[in-house]
Design a protein around this motif. Structure first.
Motif, PDB file in Angstrom:
ATOM      1  N   TYR A  49      -4.217   8.228  -1.899  1.00 52.57           N
ATOM      2  CA  TYR A  49      -3.893   9.670  -1.892  1.00 52.57           C
ATOM      3  C   TYR A  49      -4.564  10.329  -0.693  1.00 52.57           C
ATOM      4  O   TYR A  49      -5.782  10.287  -0.540  1.00 52.57           O
ATOM      5  N   LEU A  50      -3.745  10.954   0.142  1.00 51.78           N
ATOM      6  CA  LEU A  50      -4.266  11.736   1.275  1.00 51.78           C
ATOM      7  C   LEU A  50      -4.446  13.170   0.780  1.00 51.78           C
ATOM      8  O   LEU A  50      -3.480  13.939   0.680  1.00 51.78           O
ATOM      9  N   ILE A  56       0.869  -1.180   0.000  1.00 54.14           N
ATOM     10  CA  ILE A  56       0.000   0.000   0.000  1.00 54.14           C
ATOM     11  C   ILE A  56       0.903   1.227   0.000  1.00 54.14           C
ATOM     12  O   ILE A  56       1.652   1.446   0.962  1.00 54.14           O
ATOM     13  N   TYR A  57       0.871   1.987  -1.092  1.00 60.05           N
ATOM     14  CA  TYR A  57       1.678   3.206  -1.184  1.00 60.05           C
ATOM     15  C   TYR A  57       0.826   4.397  -0.761  1.00 60.05           C
ATOM     16  O   TYR A  57      -0.271   4.598  -1.300  1.00 60.05           O
ATOM     17  N   LEU A  58       1.336   5.174   0.182  1.00 63.63           N
ATOM     18  CA  LEU A  58       0.622   6.391   0.585  1.00 63.63           C
ATOM     19  C   LEU A  58       1.275   7.569  -0.126  1.00 63.63           C
ATOM     20  O   LEU A  58       2.498   7.756  -0.053  1.00 63.63           O
ATOM     21  N   ILE A  59       0.448   8.344  -0.806  1.00 69.84           N
ATOM     22  CA  ILE A  59       0.970   9.495  -1.537  1.00 69.84           C
ATOM     23  C   ILE A  59       0.228  10.759  -1.105  1.00 69.84           C
ATOM     24  O   ILE A  59      -0.884  10.689  -0.569  1.00 69.84           O
ATOM     25  N   GLY A  60       0.841  11.896  -1.361  1.00 71.02           N
ATOM     26  CA  GLY A  60       0.186  13.157  -1.031  1.00 71.02           C
ATOM     27  C   GLY A  60       1.231  14.240  -0.813  1.00 71.02           C
ATOM     28  O   GLY A  60       2.431  13.964  -0.683  1.00 71.02           O
ATOM     29  N   PHE A  61       0.743  15.460  -0.767  1.00 69.66           N
ATOM     30  CA  PHE A  61       1.639  16.613  -0.638  1.00 69.66           C
ATOM     31  C   PHE A  61       2.363  16.569   0.709  1.00 69.66           C
ATOM     32  O   PHE A  61       1.916  15.902   1.655  1.00 69.66           O
ATOM     33  N   MET A  62       3.476  17.278   0.771  1.00 71.16           N
ATOM     34  CA  MET A  62       4.199  17.429   2.044  1.00 71.16           C
ATOM     35  C   MET A  62       3.216  17.899   3.125  1.00 71.16           C
ATOM     36  O   MET A  62       2.425  18.803   2.879  1.00 71.16           O
ATOM     37  N   SER A  72      -9.679  12.080   2.413  1.00 64.51           N
ATOM     38  CA  SER A  72      -9.239  13.332   3.007  1.00 64.51           C
ATOM     39  C   SER A  72      -8.115  13.032   4.008  1.00 64.51           C
ATOM     40  O   SER A  72      -8.197  12.074   4.780  1.00 64.51           O
ATOM     41  N   GLY A  73      -7.082  13.845   3.974  1.00 60.21           N
ATOM     42  CA  GLY A  73      -5.967  13.680   4.914  1.00 60.21           C
ATOM     43  C   GLY A  73      -6.289  14.182   6.320  1.00 60.21           C
ATOM     44  O   GLY A  73      -5.491  14.013   7.230  1.00 60.21           O
ATOM     45  N   LEU A  74      -7.461  14.811   6.476  1.00 60.12           N
ATOM     46  CA  LEU A  74      -7.852  15.319   7.798  1.00 60.12           C
ATOM     47  C   LEU A  74      -8.621  14.230   8.544  1.00 60.12           C
ATOM     48  O   LEU A  74      -9.580  13.675   7.995  1.00 60.12           O
ATOM     49  N   ASP A  75      -8.221  13.927   9.757  1.00 58.07           N
ATOM     50  CA  ASP A  75      -8.922  12.935  10.587  1.00 58.07           C
ATOM     51  C   ASP A  75      -9.218  11.632   9.848  1.00 58.07           C
ATOM     52  O   ASP A  75     -10.386  11.257   9.665  1.00 58.07           O
ATOM     53  N   VAL A  76      -8.176  10.977   9.380  1.00 59.24           N
ATOM     54  CA  VAL A  76      -8.377   9.754   8.589  1.00 59.24           C
ATOM     55  C   VAL A  76      -8.956   8.642   9.474  1.00 59.24           C
ATOM     56  O   VAL A  76      -8.441   8.370  10.557  1.00 59.24           O
TER      57      VAL A  76
END
Ligand code: S3P
Length: 175
Positions: free
Chosen positions: A98-99, A3-9, A153-157
């Motif tokens: 993608y977060l 499982i690759y997690l991707i997303g902005f810094m 959403s990267g908020l409160d996953v």
């Protein structure tokens, strides 16, 4: 399964990755950490000494070294999907999550971050504020991030909800 997690810094790939790995009873690895161990220096000083192009080549090589891993959650660097066909490579070797976060939410996290991120140094961008830098970089990178198998959403996953989505994604890819 990988499982690759991707997303902005600042989107929380490492934090979410660790929690997800614990939940799934998978191993966890962070490609930035692995990079620093392999090259025996921080990413910040690697950028200073060798520049971004070499960093991207080494980052792509290191990513491909994850091919043989099984049952592992892998947190990647924010730029990883955007260079050297890495996004397509990850999609063909595992599930990509993608977060997603808005520029403002990323800004609120990154403004307080103690970690030095070479690409977010305001003095190297002409007259741009941190928020403008994030907006600009995110708009260039979204075309890669949006190819992800799953976007949350990267908020409160919600980790168990994410795990359920991943299991559905795995089943769908087997049909
Ligand atoms: C980068 C993100 C960083 C690190 C490097 C480049 C990027 O990782 O790989 O500084 O291009 O977005 P994080 O996303 O973990 O901060």
């Amino acid at each position: 399964m990988k499982i690759y997690l991707i997303g902005f810094m600042g989107s929380g790939k490492t934090t979410v990755g660790k929690r997800l790995a614990t939940h799934c009873e998978y191993a966890f690895m962070d490609t930035d950490k692995l990079f620093e161990t392999k090259h025996n220096c921080t990413i910040e000083s690697y950028f200073e000494r060798f520049g971004e192009d070499l960093f991207r080549k080494e980052e792509a090589l290191l990513l491909r070294e994850t091919a043989s891993l099984e049952n592992t959650v892998i947190a990647t660097g924010g730029g990883t999907p955007c260079f050297h066909d890495n996004m397509d490579w990850m999609l063909s070797h595992g599930i990509c999550v993608y977060l997603e976060m808005s520029p403002k939410a990323l800004y609120n996290r990154l403004i307080n971050s103690k970690l030095v991120r070479p690409l977010l140094q305001v003095e190297t961008h002409n007259c741009a504020s941190l928020l403008e830098i994030i907006q600009d970089m995110l708009s260039q990178r979204e075309q890669y991030y949006k190819k992800a198998t799953i976007t949350v959403s990267g908020l409160d996953v919600d980790i168990s909800g994410l795990h359920a989505l991943i299991r559905q994604g795995i089943n769908a890819s087997m049909c």
